[in-house]
Design a protein around this motif. Structure first.
Motif, short mmCIF file in Angstrom:
data_model
loop_
_atom_site.label_atom_id
_atom_site.label_comp_id
_atom_site.label_asym_id
_atom_site.label_seq_id
_atom_site.Cartn_x
_atom_site.Cartn_y
_atom_site.Cartn_z
N LYS A 1010 0.84 -1.22 0.09
CA LYS A 1010 0.03 0.21 0.16
C LYS A 1010 0.73 1.21 0.01
O LYS A 1010 0.52 2.07 -0.30
CB LYS A 1010 -1.05 0.04 1.02
CG LYS A 1010 -1.91 -0.86 1.29
CD LYS A 1010 -2.87 -0.84 2.47
CE LYS A 1010 -4.01 -2.11 2.29
NZ LYS A 1010 -4.85 -1.87 3.46
N ASN A 1011 2.09 1.31 0.30
CA ASN A 1011 2.77 2.56 0.39
C ASN A 1011 4.47 2.19 0.27
O ASN A 1011 4.69 0.95 0.22
CB ASN A 1011 2.84 2.98 2.00
CG ASN A 1011 1.51 3.14 2.62
OD1 ASN A 1011 1.11 4.27 2.47
ND2 ASN A 1011 0.91 2.28 3.45
N PHE A 1012 5.02 3.24 -0.11
CA PHE A 1012 6.46 3.16 -0.11
C PHE A 1012 7.07 4.43 0.81
O PHE A 1012 6.40 5.33 0.81
CB PHE A 1012 7.15 3.38 -1.51
CG PHE A 1012 7.12 4.59 -2.03
CD1 PHE A 1012 8.29 5.60 -1.56
CD2 PHE A 1012 6.17 5.20 -2.70
CE1 PHE A 1012 8.38 6.82 -2.29
CE2 PHE A 1012 6.31 6.60 -3.46
CZ PHE A 1012 7.30 7.39 -2.97
N VAL A 1013 7.87 3.90 1.77
CA VAL A 1013 8.49 4.69 2.68
C VAL A 1013 10.06 5.20 2.62
O VAL A 1013 10.77 4.31 1.97
CB VAL A 1013 8.47 4.07 4.28
CG1 VAL A 1013 9.06 4.82 5.29
CG2 VAL A 1013 6.84 3.64 4.33
N PRO A 1027 1.41 6.88 -0.24
CA PRO A 1027 0.47 5.85 -0.59
C PRO A 1027 0.90 5.70 -2.07
O PRO A 1027 0.96 6.56 -2.77
CB PRO A 1027 -0.93 6.30 -0.31
CG PRO A 1027 -0.70 7.46 0.64
CD PRO A 1027 0.78 8.08 0.49
N LEU A 1028 0.55 4.30 -2.55
CA LEU A 1028 0.88 3.90 -3.83
C LEU A 1028 -0.08 4.54 -4.87
O LEU A 1028 0.19 4.62 -5.91
CB LEU A 1028 1.28 2.37 -4.02
CG LEU A 1028 2.28 1.84 -3.25
CD1 LEU A 1028 2.29 0.24 -3.64
CD2 LEU A 1028 3.72 2.36 -3.71
N PRO A 1029 -1.43 4.78 -4.40
CA PRO A 1029 -2.27 5.21 -5.43
C PRO A 1029 -1.99 6.51 -5.91
O PRO A 1029 -2.26 7.09 -6.90
CB PRO A 1029 -3.71 5.02 -4.60
CG PRO A 1029 -3.43 4.01 -3.49
CD PRO A 1029 -2.05 4.01 -3.30
N LYS A 1049 0.70 12.16 -7.93
CA LYS A 1049 -0.53 12.69 -8.71
C LYS A 1049 -0.82 14.24 -7.97
O LYS A 1049 -0.63 14.44 -6.96
CB LYS A 1049 -1.77 12.02 -8.11
CG LYS A 1049 -3.10 12.43 -8.62
CD LYS A 1049 -4.22 11.55 -7.97
CE LYS A 1049 -4.12 10.22 -8.31
NZ LYS A 1049 -5.15 9.56 -7.52
N GLU A 1050 -1.23 15.04 -8.98
CA GLU A 1050 -1.11 16.62 -8.75
C GLU A 1050 -2.61 16.87 -7.74
O GLU A 1050 -3.38 16.29 -8.03
CB GLU A 1050 -1.39 17.42 -10.18
CG GLU A 1050 -0.03 17.40 -10.97
CD GLU A 1050 -0.35 18.34 -12.20
OE1 GLU A 1050 -1.20 18.80 -12.22
OE2 GLU A 1050 0.44 18.36 -13.10
N GLY A 1051 -2.18 17.62 -6.88
CA GLY A 1051 -3.20 18.07 -6.01
C GLY A 1051 -3.44 16.93 -4.76
O GLY A 1051 -4.14 17.45 -3.77
N SER A 1052 -2.51 15.92 -4.64
CA SER A 1052 -2.91 14.85 -3.74
C SER A 1052 -1.83 15.73 -2.51
O SER A 1052 -0.90 16.52 -2.72
CB SER A 1052 -2.25 13.75 -4.04
OG SER A 1052 -0.83 13.80 -4.45
N ALA A 1053 -2.14 15.12 -1.17
CA ALA A 1053 -1.28 15.66 -0.02
C ALA A 1053 0.12 15.15 -0.12
O ALA A 1053 1.09 15.99 0.39
CB ALA A 1053 -1.89 15.08 1.08
N SER A 1054 0.58 14.23 -0.95
CA SER A 1054 1.93 13.55 -0.97
C SER A 1054 2.55 14.52 -2.16
O SER A 1054 3.79 14.77 -2.03
CB SER A 1054 1.81 12.15 -1.45
OG SER A 1054 1.03 11.40 -0.56
N LEU A 1074 6.97 -2.33 -8.29
CA LEU A 1074 5.95 -1.22 -8.25
C LEU A 1074 4.97 -1.57 -9.16
O LEU A 1074 3.62 -1.41 -9.00
CB LEU A 1074 6.69 -0.06 -8.45
CG LEU A 1074 7.18 0.70 -7.12
CD1 LEU A 1074 8.03 2.09 -7.71
CD2 LEU A 1074 6.24 1.18 -6.19
N HIS A 1075 5.29 -2.00 -10.55
CA HIS A 1075 4.46 -2.30 -11.63
C HIS A 1075 3.52 -3.36 -11.24
O HIS A 1075 2.33 -3.35 -11.53
CB HIS A 1075 5.53 -2.20 -12.85
CG HIS A 1075 4.54 -2.37 -13.90
ND1 HIS A 1075 4.05 -3.82 -14.40
CD2 HIS A 1075 4.11 -1.46 -15.18
CE1 HIS A 1075 3.62 -3.46 -15.54
NE2 HIS A 1075 3.38 -2.16 -15.84
#
Length: 1137
Positions: A1010-1013, A1027-1029, A1049-1054, A1074-1075
């Protein structure tokens, strides 16, 4: 005696106008013409350089000339622009004084070339190094870009600057350039929509149409034919000696060196194309039901193409050309535009679009060339601005240009007087006030905040009611009636009431350079410079990224109902800022003069040059310099130059230089009122005194030359005589030696000959005696020899006969033994033949018996059975042989036994396939579930990277381990392991690339479903958890590097801090996992993998281009990442040997 050059040596005319005698306007022009005819284009007025445009190339700007003027005194060599540049640079470097170089003159006088020469000289003499050379190259390459967008062909000049430019070049404490800042003033944007006859629009339009590729023009929706664009003048589109196509390539290369990104260059070209398309939009009237006319676009094709270029909805822009919305507090009123107003709106939009684009270019160049360090810098400013302009028809542009030149003349006089006064005080010379014309009254007439011309123009533009140029002139006639430098035909107190040379719609100002007649037509409109708010808002709605930056006032959320600042107010403020900036620097002046209007070499037009000398105020400058002391010089060079005029100082003066100069002047009986002694210099009041010293020095040099020649000739003759005398003694000694040696050789030869004859007679006598004795001895020997020979021969014959007898017996015995042996051999052969015949007959008989016995067992199908038996035996032998030579059980083993018989070809191939499938199944049955997953990842990596990424072949043989850090076992990462809730699919150390310098910082990279850290390698503290999404794509290069960019992703908190640019040795495994995670997840899209050698990475608010290049492995095979500018990271990947 050391010989030094000087300004006064081999002088053509007078090199410094301060020394001109007598001083008048005619003598001033005559001196300029004399020097110009001898290709001497530079002349001094004290520290001011007068530059004449030669309209041809001169060999005075070579690297040798640069070295000649480097670190030399200003007056040490003949006048040159390099001398002023060197003086300014050395003052900045050694004395820590900020400098400014003011270059003025009319169009075509060579101001732009002069600024280039100054910058090239400074670039040549300052330090060297990779970073320094890069800064110098960027500073120099900013000129072609600004010239393309800000210069145009005019009647007077093929490359005329249509804007004022001031560049501050910043240096460090060593004198090496760090960067620069460019300021632009008053771009002639009216040229975009209309050009005078015989002139062109700005260069960039013609360069784009001539030099761009067909594909680029197709993307910009342009055609190479100039005649298809209304904004381009056709009568002078082609200029001889100007290659627009080559210049376009030069501009593109310069933009790349300065630091423009490829998408920025494309955006700029799209705006230039939009301006051309805008000029082709035409309108037609259309009557409305209320009887009013409104405008409509005739042909909407150009409007459509322009909207497609800028990303604007066609209907929005079309409405903005037909309607105008006026807002007042809470009310909005929409009015229609007639055809004339629509054309005005179109041209206003074109002018604003181009001028704002030019301002953006200057700002963008400043971002690239500005100094990176924040410490205090030394500054050298170079000002290249319009000169004073007096045309037949002078308008608003000439008015504010001449206002700027009035301010420059004012600061020039003030700084010149201040420099003179400071030098007098420094040298202890009494200062006397100098009478000169102070043009502050003219500046006050123009810029006074209450009743100045610019203030009244602003007041007229802002007041309600009907405002025209005539009402503005009426206000001038009322308020400026009593001013002594203002004249108009309707001036109430004017004494020129009957002067018909002054038209009704004009006013005249007495400038320092002369009277200038201004036509008020267009003053109000050009000062307003209005752009309808509807057009600004339409531009802001564009999808084009650059357009939104150029029209911020179009943002509906930031509507400002205040009237925009007028052009006059903005220019007056910028001139005030410029003057304050110049006041803080040490000024250096270059006055450029155009010798003729034909742009031809060797032509000097007296009237034209006289006109420029007057409005440049050069005579006033000379008078200010000569008001005190015309010439000054330090004591040491003065004494060195004139010491031969006094016997007490020649050839060497032992005391202080000042005392030597005082003794010299007293001996020459120079009047005391003509000279004054400062602390380090001598001051000479009248040029005649200096010329008197030069004439005396010339005569003295002739006398000294005669004396030197006389002494030299005497020394030469004495030296020749002494040499001849010495040579005669040497020749005589050698001759006497030769004569005695010859006499001795003759006596010695005669003695030797007598001795030889005597010895010969004695030897011959002894020889005869010895020969007789030898003959007697030989006769005895010969007789004895003959006797012994006869005896030996007799004995030999006896022995030979005895031997012959013995040999005959031996031969007979041998023949007998041979005969016996041959008889025995024949007997044995006959016996062997008989035995062989018996054996052969027996064998034939036994065979016959066997055949008769077995004949009864054969039938008619005996042949078929024998054939089947044979085939069965062959197949059995084939299988047994195949069993013994089976290949190994490895699926990659390609070996297989050779086919023994042709008829088994099909069976042999099928058996090979069956065996391969069987052993592959056996091999697969051995796999565990984990091993199957690894091979599936390897297969997916092959689909992503095979034949696309050069690093992929190296990863095929390496197993995908996943947890390279053993994070669950290593106690060092216990805290980090507890912070991650899910199972860790991959743990590795990666380098996070810093955008500022391109260096990497080690980080721990953990990947779950679900994530990469990203965590700190030393402390294990989590730096980022994504988050990977939120990961939309990943970008890598095609090279053998380990760099990859994770795009969020543009606009995301990340995505607040932007994308991640990382580097890892296990790049293939990371991206594959990842893929694979994205492909198996049902709630998100499949991860996109971009493989390219150039991609963009978002860092906070800026986009940075990451570019991969191949480099030769000079310093090892390490991969390096360097920051080229604010928007480019360059990764150098060594090529494979």
């Amino acid at each position: 005696m050391e010989v030094k050059t000087s300004l006064l040596d081999n002088m053509i005319g007078v090199g410094d106008m301060v020394l001109l005698e007598p001083l008048s306007e005619d003598s001033f022009l005559g001196n300029l013409k004399k020097r110009f005819d001898h290709s001497e284009i530079y002349t001094y007025i004290g520290s001011v350089v007068i530059s004449m445009n030669p309209y041809r190339s001169l060999p005075i700007y070579t690297p040798e000339k640069v070295e000649e003027y480097r670190n030399r005194n200003f007056y040490e060599l003949s006048p040159h622009i390099y001398a002023l540049a060197d003086e300014a640079y050395r003052s900045l470097r050694d004395q820590d004084k900020d400098q400014c170089i003011l270059i003025t003159g009319e169009s075509g006088a060579g101001k732009t070339e002069a600024s280039k020469l100054v910058m090239s000289y400074v670039a040549a003499v300052c330090g060297k190094g990779h970073e320094v050379n890069k800064v110098k190259e960027q500073l120099l390459q900013s000129n072609p870009v600004l010239e393309a967008f800000g210069n145009a062909k005019t009647v007077r000049n093929d490359n005329s600057s249509r804007f004022g430019k001031y560049m501050d070049i910043e240096f460090d404490f060593k004198g090496d350039p760090l960067g620069g800042v460019i300021s632009n003033y008053l771009l002639e944007k009216s040229r975009v929509v209309k050009q005078p006859r015989g002139e062109r629009n700005f260069h960039v339009f013609y360069q784009l149409l001539s030099g761009a590729s067909d594909d680029t023009l197709r993307k910009l929706k342009l055609d190479r034919d100039f005649s298809k664009y209304n904004y381009l003048s056709l009568d002078s589109a082609a200029v001889s000696g100007l290659d627009d196509a080559a210049n376009f390539r030069t501009v593109r290369n310069a933009m790349q060196i300065v630091g423009f990104m490829e998408d920025e260059v494309q955006s700029v070209l799209e705006l230039v194309a939009a301006v051309l398309k805008l000029g082709n939009i035409e309108f037609k009237p259309e009557s409305r039901c209320n009887g009013t006319d409104e405008s409509r676009v005739k042909d909407k094709n150009d409007l459509k193409e322009m909207c497609e270029l800028l990303g604007i909805e066609q209907s929005v822009l079309e409405r903005a050309f037909s309607y105008r919305t006026v807002e007042a507090k809470m009310e909005k009123v929409s009015t229609t535009l007639n055809v004339a107003q629509a054309y005005y709106a179109r041209d206003a939009l074109a002018k604003n679009l181009y001028s704002r684009l030019f301002s953006w270019l200057v700002t963008r160049i400043n971002e690239s060339i500005q100094a990176q360090t924040k410490a205090r810098h030394k500054v050298m400013g170079v000002l290249d601005i319009y000169g004073f302009e007096i045309f037949e028809d002078n308008s608003f542009e000439q008015f504010i240009i001449n206002y700027c030149n009035e301010k420059l003349q004012q600061i020039f006089i003030e700084l010149t007087l201040r420099e003179e006064q400071e030098e007098y005080v420094r040298e202890g010379i009494e200062w006397t006030n100098i009478e000169y014309f102070n043009n502050a009254i003219i500046c006050d007439l123009i810029e006074n905040n209450q009743n100045g011309i610019l203030a009244m123009l602003d007041e007229e533009c802002l007041r309600p009611g009907t405002v025209t140029d005539e009402t503005f002139l009426d206000k001038l006639n009322t308020i400026c009636a009593d001013h002594q430098h203002f004249e108009s035909r309707l001036n109430k107190n004017s004494k020129f009431l009957n002067d018909h040379s002054l038209p009704h719609n004009c006013f005249r100002i007495q400038h320092y350079a002369g009277k200038v007649l201004y036509r008020v037509e267009g003053f109000v409109d050009k000062n307003n410079d209005l752009l309808y708010r509807d057009l600004s808002q339409a531009m802001y709605k564009a999808n084009h990224s650059l357009i939104k930056q150029l029209f911020p006032e179009g943002n509906p959320a930031k509507v400002n109902l205040k009237r925009p600042l007028t052009a006059g107010f903005q220019f007056r403020a910028s001139v005030g800022t410029l003057m304050r900036n110049l006041q803080t620097k040490n000024p250096n002046y270059i006055r450029c003069i155009k010798p003729n209007d034909k742009k031809a070499s060797h032509i000097f037009t007296d009237s034209l040059v006289r006109h420029q000398v007057r409005y440049l105020g050069l005579m006033e400058n000379v008078r200010v310099r000569r008001a005190g002391y015309a010439f000054r010089q330090p004591y040491e060079p003065c004494l060195e130059r004139y010491k031969m005029l006094c016997k007490r100082t020649w050839p060497h003066w032992k005391g202080p230089a000042r005392e030597g100069v005082e003794v010299l002047m007293a001996d020459l009986q120079i009047p005391t009122e003509e000279i004054s002694y400062g602390r380090s210099k001598i001051f000479i009041r009248n040029p005649r005194t200096l010329f008197f010293l030069e004439e005396k020095r010339k005569q003295c040099l002739q006398d000294l030359a005669t004396l030197i020649q006389k002494i030299y000739r005497g020394w030469k003759c004495r030296t020749h005589f002494l040499l001849m005398k010495k040579s005669q003694i040497v020749v005589a000694a050698w001759y006497r030696r030769y004569a005695q040696q010859k006499k001795y050789r003759n006596i010695k030869s005669a003695t030797t000959m007598v001795q030889s004859y005597t010895r010969g007679w004695q030897a011959r006598k002894l020889l005869r005696e010895l020969k007789h004795q030898k003959r007697c001895e030989e006769a005895v020997t010969t007789i004895a020899a003959f006797w012994h020979g006869t005896q030996a021969r007799l004995e030999l014959r006896r022995l030979k006969q005895e031997v012959r007898n013995k040999h005959a017996v031996t031969v007979i015995w041998a023949y007998w033994q041979g005969t016996k042996a041959r008889r025995e051999l024949r007997r044995l052969k006959e016996e062997a033949r008989r035995k062989h015949a018996v054996a052969l007959i027996w064998a034939y008989w036994q065979g016959l018996k066997v055949r008769r016995e077995y004949r009864k067992f054969f039938r008619a199908n005996a042949g078929k059975k024998i054939y089947d038996f044979t085939i069965q035996r062959i197949i059995q032998k084939y299988f047994l042989g195949l069993k013994s030579s089976m290949p190994s059980m490895s699926p990659i083993d390609r070996k297989w036994p050779a086919r023994p018989y042709g008829f088994l070809d099909g069976v042999h191939t099928e058996l090979r396939k069956i065996f391969h499938h069987w052993r592959c199944k056996k091999y697969r049955d051995q796999f565990t579930e984990e091993k199957k997953a690894v091979y599936e990842e390897k297969l997916e990596a092959s689909e992503i990277f095979k034949d696309k990424k050069a690093l992929y072949p190296n990863s095929v043989s390496q197993p995908f381990k996943g947890d390279y850090l053993e994070i669950s076992k290593n106690p060092k990462y216990q805290k980090l392991n507890s912070a991650v809730d899910e199972k860790v699919l991959l743990a590795d150390v990666v380098n996070k690339i810093n955008r500022a310098n391109g260096k990497g910082t080690p980080r721990i990279f953990l990947l779950t479903k679900k994530n990469f850290v990203l965590a700190d390698q030393k402390t294990g503290q989590v730096k980022a958890s994504i988050p990977l999404p939120d990961v939309t794509s990943v970008s890598v290069s095609t090279q053998k590097d380990g760099f990859f960019a994770l795009k969020l992703k543009e606009g995301s908190a990340s995505a607040v801090k932007g994308d991640f640019l990382l580097s890892s040795e296990h790049l293939i495994e990371i991206i594959t996992k990842l893929h694979r995670i994205g492909a198996t997840a049902a709630d998100r899209e499949k991860l996109k993998v971009d493989i390219s050698d150039e991609f963009l990475v978002q860092f906070k608010q800026d986009k940075v281009c990451v570019k991969f290049i191949q480099s030769s492995p000079k310093n090892g095979n390490s991969i390096s990442c360097k920051r080229k500018n604010n928007r480019l990271l360059e990764v150098s990947v060594p090529t494979s040997p």
